[in-house]
Design an enzyme around this catalytic site. Structure first.
Site, PDB file in Angstrom:
ATOM      1  N   GLY A 102       0.764  -1.249   0.000  1.00  0.00           N
ATOM      2  CA  GLY A 102       0.000   0.000   0.000  1.00  0.00           C
ATOM      3  C   GLY A 102       0.785   1.283   0.000  1.00  0.00           C
ATOM      4  N   GLU A 137       3.989  -6.646   1.816  1.00  0.00           N
ATOM      5  CA  GLU A 137       3.530  -7.021   0.475  1.00  0.00           C
ATOM      6  C   GLU A 137       3.529  -5.824  -0.475  1.00  0.00           C
ATOM      7  OE1 GLU A 137      -0.427  -8.486   1.167  1.00  0.00           O
ATOM      8  OE2 GLU A 137       0.273 -10.329   2.092  1.00  0.00           O
ATOM      9  N   PRO A 138       4.667  -5.173  -0.668  1.00  0.00           N
ATOM     10  CA  PRO A 138       4.662  -4.014  -1.557  1.00  0.00           C
ATOM     11  C   PRO A 138       4.522  -4.430  -3.014  1.00  0.00           C
ATOM     12  CG  PRO A 138       6.905  -4.528  -0.905  1.00  0.00           C
ATOM     13  CD  PRO A 138       6.015  -5.485  -0.161  1.00  0.00           C
ATOM     14  N   ARG A 181      -5.492   2.799 -15.971  1.00  0.00           N
ATOM     15  CA  ARG A 181      -5.602   3.578 -14.735  1.00  0.00           C
ATOM     16  C   ARG A 181      -6.259   4.957 -14.918  1.00  0.00           C
ATOM     17  NH1 ARG A 181      -2.122   5.039 -11.643  1.00  0.00           N
ATOM     18  NH2 ARG A 181      -3.123   4.294  -9.752  1.00  0.00           N
ATOM     19  N   TYR A 213      -9.606   5.110 -12.774  1.00  0.00           N
ATOM     20  CA  TYR A 213      -9.510   5.827 -11.484  1.00  0.00           C
ATOM     21  C   TYR A 213      -9.308   7.324 -11.674  1.00  0.00           C
ATOM     22  CZ  TYR A 213      -7.789   1.112 -10.319  1.00  0.00           C
ATOM     23  OH  TYR A 213      -7.609  -0.233 -10.199  1.00  0.00           O
ATOM     24  N   CYS A 271     -12.900   2.855 -28.942  1.00  0.00           N
ATOM     25  CA  CYS A 271     -14.221   3.453 -29.174  1.00  0.00           C
ATOM     26  C   CYS A 271     -14.998   3.595 -27.866  1.00  0.00           C
ATOM     27  CB  CYS A 271     -14.981   2.617 -30.184  1.00  0.00           C
ATOM     28  SG  CYS A 271     -14.104   2.576 -31.730  1.00  0.00           S
ATOM     29  N   GLU A 272     -14.527   4.426 -27.004  1.00  0.00           N
ATOM     30  CA  GLU A 272     -15.160   4.723 -25.711  1.00  0.00           C
ATOM     31  C   GLU A 272     -14.815   6.176 -25.401  1.00  0.00           C
ATOM     32  OE1 GLU A 272     -16.578   2.679 -23.198  1.00  0.00           O
ATOM     33  OE2 GLU A 272     -16.147   0.689 -24.014  1.00  0.00           O
ATOM     34  N   TYR A 322       0.427  -1.930 -12.213  1.00  0.00           N
ATOM     35  CA  TYR A 322      -0.965  -1.962 -12.648  1.00  0.00           C
ATOM     36  C   TYR A 322      -1.123  -1.350 -14.052  1.00  0.00           C
ATOM     37  CZ  TYR A 322      -1.242  -2.843  -7.665  1.00  0.00           C
ATOM     38  OH  TYR A 322      -1.030  -3.354  -6.417  1.00  0.00           O
TER      39      TYR A 322
END
Ligand code: LLP
Length: 418
Positions: free
Chosen positions: A239, A273-274, A312, A316, A342-343, A371
């Site tokens: 995190g 857990e990076p 991303r 987000y 096409c969005e 990510y």
């Protein structure tokens, strides 16, 4: 920090001009820096030196096999969330004894595989899952090493889609119900209770949520101790954030300085857990300008990379800095940098000030190592892009660009259509 810097107004990845790599392998593509990856991993290792610990890199951030091999060779463990990630971690040479397995929806076949591989522990997210793991372990005549993922109800003050430690989130077991879940676990003879796991969210840029959550977890470990349930591992999840724009997230050393005193004398083995903080700034996404387009209200730069390659921004509203591969003194303009999908939600950057661009110009989206590729898809039947690893003056293709043939891999035409 990272190793993508300008020399004579030309963007370099370590000792190689990014343009050279783009010319050799085409665009769009991801480029990673070996040096940055190693430095980020070592930052964690050195920060937690004084404390027994295992760094279990979160594969979901980037599971390119070459990156996994590099981390494995440096002694890194893995946090996996699927049978696929488990397979990739093992294949990369990460020892099973350094693998932890989280996720709210582990399938029975995935659980069985992890048990057979003898991973370090399962991070269990519900009573139902606990029963399932117990039954499968019994059938396989093995003991299942487990921790319970508790939800400490801490606000990590990050984007709601990537915040996981609040009460309303689907993840983990509410901390106030943890004790009864541990009691339940104790009654299941094939479970070997080893630890407590928590992960409160991603892209966290302050220390206090980590400290608050760990304090709650340590208090829980004391309660468990009183019940005769000894805890060996505290897994504090991942995190830690990275600078995308002008954030100033803490360095792993600051994190360790804040939490090590809390752990002193407890005798726990710490698991971290990076994901993002190891690979995020170690990667860039390179794309080429196809067309420029001016509407009365807006200017668009249309590039060959889209939301299927780097999701991303669309998902987000995430910010990625956009840099030209060649710096110029051209006039500044305000533009949306959009992809070919096409969005209407297909954009890489909105209302961004960039030097006026021309067709064929190359751009780098920074901090795209985490990510990025792992969340890419074939939407609009676009082959997934290539990935390249740079090491000083050398560069290596670590995943070939998909071809049109890959788009029909596994597809079948029923006989009646032949
Ligand atoms: N451990 C667990 C149990 C996790 O769920 C995650 C991330 C990590 C570790 C690694 O977190 P990190 O150190 O990378 O923050 N796709 C989103 C991020 C989703 C994170 C999901 N879980 C994004 O692009 O921002």
């Amino acid at each position: 920090m990272h190793d993508f810097t300008y020399r004579n107004n030309e963007l370099y990845a370590e000792g190689v001009p990014v343009r050279r790599i783009a010319e050799e392998f085409g665009t769009p593509l991801y480029i990673y820096s070996h040096n940055t990856l190693i430095r980020h991993f070592n930052a964690y290792r050195n920060a937690f030196n004084g404390q027994p610990h295992t760094i279990c890199y979160a594969l979901k951030a980037n599971s390119n096999p070459a990156i996994l091999r590099l981390l494995a060779q440096n002694g890194c463990g893995a946090d996996v969330v699927s049978g696929g990630e488990l397979a990739l971690a093992l294949r990369a040479g990460i020892p099973a004894k350094k693998i932890v397995y989280a996720g709210v929806g582990k399938r029975e076949d995935e659980i069985a595989r992890a048990l057979k591989a003898r991973i370090l522990m399962f991070n269990i997210e519900s009573a139902d899952e606990m029963t399932a793991i117990h039954e499968i372990a019994r059938a396989l005549k093995v003991n299942a090493p487990v921790a319970l993922r508790v939800n400490p109800d801490i606000d990590p003050k990050t984007h709601p889609y990537i915040s996981t430690g609040l009460k309303e989130s689907k993840f983990g077991i509410p901390i106030e119900e943890a004790l009864e879940h541990y009691r339940l676990a104790r009654q299941l003879p094939a479970l070997n209770i080893l630890g407590i796991h928590k992960h409160i969210g991603s892209q966290i840029t302050t220390i206090s949520p980590f400290v608050d959550a760990l304090q709650k977890v340590i208090a829980l470990s004391r309660q468990l101790q009183e019940q005769g349930i000894g805890i060996r591992y505290i897994d504090m999840g991942g995190g830690l954030g990275i600078p995308y724009n002008n954030e100033h997230p803490p360095h792993p050393r600051e994190l360790s300085m804040a939490i090590m005193p809390l752990l002193e004398g407890c005798g726990f083995h710490l698991i971290l857990e990076p994901g993002r903080s190891i690979v995020g700034n170690a990667g860039i996404f390179v794309t080429r300008v196809l067309y420029l387009k001016k509407h009365p209200q807006k200017e668009f730069v249309i590039v060959d990379g889209g939301m299927n390659d780097l999701l991303r921004p669309s998902l987000y509203n995430a910010y990625h800095n956009v840099l030209p591969l060649t710096r110029s003194r051209r006039k500044k303009v305000m533009a949306d940098i959009v992809g070919p999908i096409c969005e209407s939600g297909d954009f890489l950057a909105m209302n961004r000030e960039v030097n006026r661009l021309s067709r064929g110009d190359l751009l780098a989206l920074m901090s795209a190592g985490a990510y990025g590729f792992t969340m890419s898809s074939n939407y609009n039947s676009r082959p997934r892009v290539a990935e390249v690893l740079v090491r000083e003056k050398e560069f290596f293709l670590v995943r070939a660009r998909e071809t049109y043939r890959d788009l029909t891999r596994g597809a079948r035409i029923p006989a009646f259509l032949k």
